[in-house]
Scaffold this active site. Structure first.
Site, PDB file in Angstrom:
ATOM      1  N   ASP A   1     -47.028  35.273   0.216  1.00  0.00           N
ATOM      2  CA  ASP A   1     -47.753  35.999  -0.807  1.00  0.00           C
ATOM      3  C   ASP A   1     -46.913  37.335  -1.217  1.00  0.00           C
ATOM      4  O   ASP A   1     -47.036  37.803  -2.212  1.00  0.00           O
ATOM      5  CB  ASP A   1     -48.980  36.500  -0.015  1.00  0.00           C
TER       6      ASP A   1
ATOM      7  N   ASP B   1     -55.645  56.207  10.720  1.00  0.00           N
ATOM      8  CA  ASP B   1     -54.320  55.845  10.527  1.00  0.00           C
ATOM      9  C   ASP B   1     -53.817  55.603   9.173  1.00  0.00           C
ATOM     10  O   ASP B   1     -52.592  55.662   8.812  1.00  0.00           O
ATOM     11  CB  ASP B   1     -53.947  54.593  11.342  1.00  0.00           C
TER      12      ASP B   1
ATOM     13  N   TYR C   1     -55.278  42.749   3.751  1.00  0.00           N
ATOM     14  CA  TYR C   1     -55.221  43.808   4.674  1.00  0.00           C
ATOM     15  C   TYR C   1     -56.528  44.464   5.157  1.00  0.00           C
ATOM     16  O   TYR C   1     -56.996  44.737   6.042  1.00  0.00           O
ATOM     17  CB  TYR C   1     -54.397  44.820   4.398  1.00  0.00           C
TER      18      TYR C   1
END
Length: 270
Positions: A62, A159, A172
């Site tokens: 990817d 984060d 993600y």
């Protein structure tokens, strides 16, 4: 027909696959090569940002596909070598059959939505998968202030924050607990990475949204499709909106759910 071939850098197996594909393509097709592949097979080549073709065959993962979508122009056909390869259409075991389908025009072209990303009003790049703002140090959290069309929504300590396209929602963002959007939905998914507290959940915005994320506190990093990285300072502002042009991919799957089952939910009993 003009066909470009791009391979993952320093991948010997990718070069071998490229040789197989070159021999299988019709002799009257015009084939051009990305420079790293061209050097390996001793052919003239082009830089990736110089490639403009009817079809771009990308051999790798990817990351290689996203690099190609970021800089080259053409309909992308991905051949997966290695990992999950959600953006790929072809696995190593069915290359010859798939190339035959390509020659016979037995495929569809799908345009995936893109996101234009700006930092302090300056264009920084286009995301086909996602734009991620994250901490520049391990085990450090940051505060992110989120706005939609200049309306304040929330300030979240985390984060990082992921802004994903529909196709990027399988990547993600999905790992961070975000929903999967169908490619024809044209929504924008905002998901947080390890947020503090239970209130911060993913939000889906319409394609007409102008998102603004203000960096509160210390420095962060902006990453676009894992290809472009930019340092962010305190009070920097990132604006993200749907791009006028996305990226076109060649699909050989019957439908998106078939691909979803094969790539992400292989344990589902059909």
């Amino acid at each position: 027909m003009k066909v470009a071939i791009v391979t993952k850098i320093n991948c010997k197996s990718c070069i071998n696959i490229a040789r197989i594909i070159i021999s299988a393509l019709p002799s009257d097709w015009d084939i051009i090569y990305e420079k790293s592949l061209a050097r390996a097979i001793k052919k003239p080549g082009l830089e990736i940002n110089e490639i403009n073709a009817d079809i771009i065959i990308v051999i790798g993962g990817d990351g290689t596909i996203l690099r190609t979508a970021q800089f080259a122009h053409g309909n992308i056909l991905g051949i997966n070598v290695g990992g999950l390869g959600f953006l790929s259409e072809i696995e190593i075991g069915n290359i010859e059959a798939s190339i035959l389908k390509l020659i016979r025009n037995e495929y569809t072209i799908i345009e995936y939505m893109g996101l234009d990303v700006y930092v302090n009003g300056v264009y920084s790049g286009k995301a086909i998968n996602d734009a991620v703002i994250h901490t520049d140090k391990v085990s450090k959290i940051r505060k992110f202030r989120l706005y939609e069309n200049n309306y304040f929504i929330e300030t979240t300590s985390a984060d990082g924050v992921i802004v994903a396209t529909p196709i990027g929602s399988t990547s993600y963002s999905f790992s961070a607990g975000g929903p999967i959007l169908m490619p024809n939905l044209n929504g924008i998914v905002v998901s947080y990475i390890a947020p503090v507290g239970f209130r911060s959940r993913s939000i889906v915005f319409s394609e007409k949204t102008d998102l603004k994320i203000a960096i509160v506190g210390e420095r962060s990093l902006l990453t676009i499709d894992g290809q472009i990285e930019k340092k962010l300072s305190k009070n920097d502002v990132v604006n993200i909106r749907v791009s006028e042009n996305g990226a076109r991919f060649i699909s050989m799957y019957t439908n998106f759910y078939e691909k979803l089952r094969e790539k992400l939910i292989k344990d589902v009993v059909n």
